[in-house]
Design a protein around this motif. Structure first.
Motif, PDB file in Angstrom:
ATOM      1  N   GLU A   1       0.831  -1.205   0.000  1.00 59.46           N
ATOM      2  CA  GLU A   1       0.000   0.000   0.000  1.00 59.46           C
ATOM      3  C   GLU A   1       0.863   1.252   0.000  1.00 59.46           C
ATOM      4  OE1 GLU A   1      -4.036   1.375   2.288  1.00 59.46           O
ATOM      5  OE2 GLU A   1      -2.441   0.456   3.476  1.00 59.46           O
ATOM      6  N   ARG A   2       1.919   1.269   0.779  1.00 56.27           N
ATOM      7  CA  ARG A   2       2.817   2.431   0.834  1.00 56.27           C
ATOM      8  C   ARG A   2       3.472   2.667  -0.540  1.00 56.27           C
ATOM      9  NH1 ARG A   2       5.944   0.751   6.388  1.00 56.27           N
ATOM     10  NH2 ARG A   2       4.416   1.588   7.901  1.00 56.27           N
ATOM     11  N   ARG A   3       3.951   1.580  -1.122  1.00 53.35           N
ATOM     12  CA  ARG A   3       4.613   1.732  -2.416  1.00 53.35           C
ATOM     13  C   ARG A   3       3.605   2.144  -3.487  1.00 53.35           C
ATOM     14  NH1 ARG A   3       6.314  -1.737  -6.775  1.00 53.35           N
ATOM     15  NH2 ARG A   3       8.171  -0.852  -7.794  1.00 53.35           N
ATOM     16  N   ARG A   4       2.401   1.544  -3.460  1.00 57.57           N
ATOM     17  CA  ARG A   4       1.362   1.927  -4.415  1.00 57.57           C
ATOM     18  C   ARG A   4       1.075   3.417  -4.326  1.00 57.57           C
ATOM     19  NH1 ARG A   4      -4.663   0.987  -2.740  1.00 57.57           N
ATOM     20  NH2 ARG A   4      -3.864   2.639  -1.361  1.00 57.57           N
ATOM     21  N   ASP A   5       0.931   3.930  -3.125  1.00 56.81           N
ATOM     22  CA  ASP A   5       0.602   5.343  -2.943  1.00 56.81           C
ATOM     23  C   ASP A   5       1.689   6.237  -3.517  1.00 56.81           C
ATOM     24  OD1 ASP A   5      -1.695   4.524  -1.707  1.00 56.81           O
ATOM     25  OD2 ASP A   5      -1.029   4.986   0.350  1.00 56.81           O
ATOM     26  N   LYS A   6       2.943   5.828  -3.354  1.00 53.35           N
ATOM     27  CA  LYS A   6       4.035   6.649  -3.884  1.00 53.35           C
ATOM     28  C   LYS A   6       4.035   6.636  -5.413  1.00 53.35           C
ATOM     29  CE  LYS A   6       9.006   7.456  -3.953  1.00 53.35           C
ATOM     30  NZ  LYS A   6      10.358   6.980  -3.642  1.00 53.35           N
ATOM     31  N   ILE A   7       3.814   5.444  -6.006  1.00 54.99           N
ATOM     32  CA  ILE A   7       3.805   5.348  -7.469  1.00 54.99           C
ATOM     33  C   ILE A   7       2.614   6.105  -8.044  1.00 54.99           C
ATOM     34  CG2 ILE A   7       3.592   3.754  -9.423  1.00 54.99           C
ATOM     35  CD1 ILE A   7       5.137   1.692  -7.795  1.00 54.99           C
ATOM     36  N   VAL A   8       1.441   5.984  -7.417  1.00 55.39           N
ATOM     37  CA  VAL A   8       0.264   6.700  -7.903  1.00 55.39           C
ATOM     38  C   VAL A   8       0.491   8.208  -7.825  1.00 55.39           C
ATOM     39  CG1 VAL A   8      -2.162   7.227  -7.431  1.00 55.39           C
ATOM     40  CG2 VAL A   8      -1.372   4.852  -7.395  1.00 55.39           C
TER      41      VAL A   8
END
Length: 583
Positions: A563-570
């Motif tokens: 979730e943390r990585r997804r948020d950064k990529i988004v």
């Protein structure tokens, strides 16, 4: 008139030349192998078809129809002669007169002149590669037609090496005695009339060739003076000469260029009628009008001139090193963009506006692909493509499109909110835009004071890169927790499980990785993967994986880390494809 190949070439000092307005060599393996198959099946007779020539004297025949077959025959005789010469040097008895063969088809021994010339742009290569048969000559293979000439030579050489001398001599005789019919016209007007009803054996006529023949016939039927018709035919020949030079310099299929151009100029955009039918209907609308013959001819000349420019535009786009144009190409969905770009160059739009248009088209194409084609976008783009009719229209067109994406309900599927939802959903995994998204994220990491990732293009990278699931699709021994991953299924709270919560294909769990790395890592424990990530490559997105782990002394890749990585990529993606960057 009926004759044979040897009679066709052997009449006095007759020479052959392919005019520059005709297609360069286009036969590929399929046609060459069919040529050889025909020889294998031939008994004593072989028909090579009909040839149409234009000639103003008795010495040079300009090939109007049949150039592919004639070129192939010359390559055939060139390779055959050299193979038999080598066998003769090995004391093998050769019954073919090799000097006569060379003089008839390659170089006239009396005048010391080339017997057969291909299109001018390829002819120097043809001389050294085929006529003289040099190895390691200095001519570059910089067009697809030159590649095809060399390939035909290789196919013949490989086949001949396996055959007996007796069979090669028989094949030589079959081709020399092959029946042909020839028709020689004395002027361009008559050539245009006859060409319109001809076909070339071996490859089906392309739409471009059909249109070319149709236009020439229309010029012939225009009932103008013979001199005026001849001038107009010459104009078309000159424009098609430009087109055929471009065809061998681009990767896009010629009929695709024709289709994109037709969408750009037809007035119907992406909903244009099929190109041949549409053009013929357009010509019919000129009938019955005052000065219809001049109007029809003027329209044809304007269309062909614009088409020649469209081929030049495609080459500019394909070979551009501009970073934004490269990004647009990387999306591999140019069908949405070419009609706009062809129009822009046709109207002489400034380079700064071209740059803005390219960035808009890349943005729209990305938004379209991220949805996976679940919504139709052509009608929306058509709303701006069709009215775009001058260089002055371009900035209004771009600004209006941006405003529509932001505000219009008609563009809801592609607005910022929809883009954000799609990025969070992860539904685009394996729809061919996931690699591109991760590549652009990598480039953004490089812009944020990280090391530059690599001095290669996206195309080169993707050849050797694949998508890695950090939490593997199939965890080792079916026990993810023991191998450093969060639980895959959580019955009490399904959304907390990597698989039950649909986190497996989330962008936060996907990463670019070398194929060799991916196969070696497989579904190893997370701690083992961390040891490899970033070791033997320069991808920043691998090196930063540890940053998303809560406890770095006891690393676990779970739903929270994803979730943390997804948020950064988004967040990065929304910045990269922000509409504000297009203003």
């Amino acid at each position: 008139m009926e004759s044979t190949i040897s009679q066709l070439f052997g009449t006095g000092s007759r020479k052959f030349e392919i005019p520059s307005y005709q297609r360069a060599y286009s036969w590929e393996d399929k046609q060459i192998n069919q040529f050889l198959e025909d020889l294998k099946n031939a008994e004593n007779q072989y028909y090579l078809g009909h040839f149409l020539f234009e000639s103003n004297d008795d010495s040079t025949l300009y090939v109007i129809d049949g150039q592919q077959r004639l070129t192939t025959c010359v390559i055939f005789f060139s390779v055959l002669r050299r193979v038999l010469e080598e066998r003769k040097k090995s004391s093998e008895e050769i019954r073919v007169d090799l000097d006569a063969l060379a003089s008839r088809y390659l170089v006239d021994k009396i005048e010391d002149t080339q017997k057969f010339k291909t299109v001018r742009s390829d002819n120097n290569f043809f001389v050294e590669e085929i006529i003289e048969g040099r190895e390691g000559h200095s001519q570059e293979v910089d067009t697809t037609s030159k590649e095809r000439i060399r390939n035909a030579k290789k196919v013949f050489s490989k086949q001949f090496a396996t055959l007996s001398t007796e069979l090669l001599e028989r094949w030589c005789q079959i081709i020399e005695d092959a029946t042909v019919t020839e028709f020689i016209v004395k002027d361009k007007v008559q050539a245009a009339q006859v060409f319109a009803f001809q076909n070339d054996r071996g490859k089906k006529l392309s739409k471009l060739e059909i249109i070319k023949a149709y236009f020439m016939l229309q010029i012939y039927l225009s009932s103008g003076s013979k001199e005026k018709i001849s001038d107009n035919i010459t104009y078309l020949e000159d424009e098609f000469s430009k087109i055929y030079k471009q065809i061998v310099r681009i990767n896009l299929d010629e009929d695709e260029v024709l289709n994109h151009y037709w969408r750009a100029v037809s007035g119907q955009g992406f909903y244009s009628a099929e190109v041949i039918e549409g053009i013929k209907n357009k010509i019919k609308t000129k009938s019955g009008q005052q000065g219809e013959l001049n109007s029809r001819t003027k329209w044809i000349k304007g269309f062909v001139s614009g088409l020649a420019q469209a081929f030049q535009t495609v080459e500019k786009v394909e070979k551009s090193n501009d970073v934004h144009t490269r990004h647009l190409r990387d999306l591999n969905n140019m069908a949405l963009s070419y009609p706009f770009l062809i129009k822009a160059y046709k109207y002489g739009v400034s380079e700064s506006s071209i740059d803005r248009l390219v960035r808009l088209l890349e943005n729209i194409t990305f938004r379209s692909l991220i949805r996976g084609g679940r919504a139709e976008i052509e009608s929306r783009l058509n709303h701006y493509l069709v009215p775009f009719k001058s260089a002055e229209d371009i900035d209004t067109t771009i600004s209006s499109t941006i405003n529509s994406i932001r505000q219009s309900n008609w563009w809801w599927y592609w607005n910022d909110n929809s883009l954000k939802n799609q990025l969070y959903s992860g539904d685009f995994y394996q729809n061919r835009v996931d690699n591109y998204l991760l590549w652009r994220y990598e480039l953004q990491l490089a812009d944020k004071n990280h090391p530059v990732p690599h001095n290669v293009s996206f195309k080169d990278l993707i050849r050797n890169e694949s998508i890695e699931h950090i939490a593997p699709q199939t965890p080792t021994n079916g026990d993810p927790v023991a191998n450093g991953y969060g639980p895959y299924k959580v019955e009490a709270e399904p959304k907390d499980g990597i698989s039950s919560g649909s986190w497996l294909n989330s962008i936060g769990n996907l990463m670019l990785i070398a194929q060799s790395q991916n196969s070696s890592l497989g579904n190893k424990a997370f701690s083992k993967k961390l040891e490899v990530y970033g070791k033997d490559n320069l991808l920043n997105q691998q090196k930063e994986i540890i940053e998303f782990v809560a406890d770095k002394s006891n690393p676990v890749w779970d739903k929270t880390a994803i979730e943390r990585r997804r948020d950064k990529i988004v967040k990065a993606a929304l910045e990269i494809w922000s509409l504000d960057r297009l203003n």
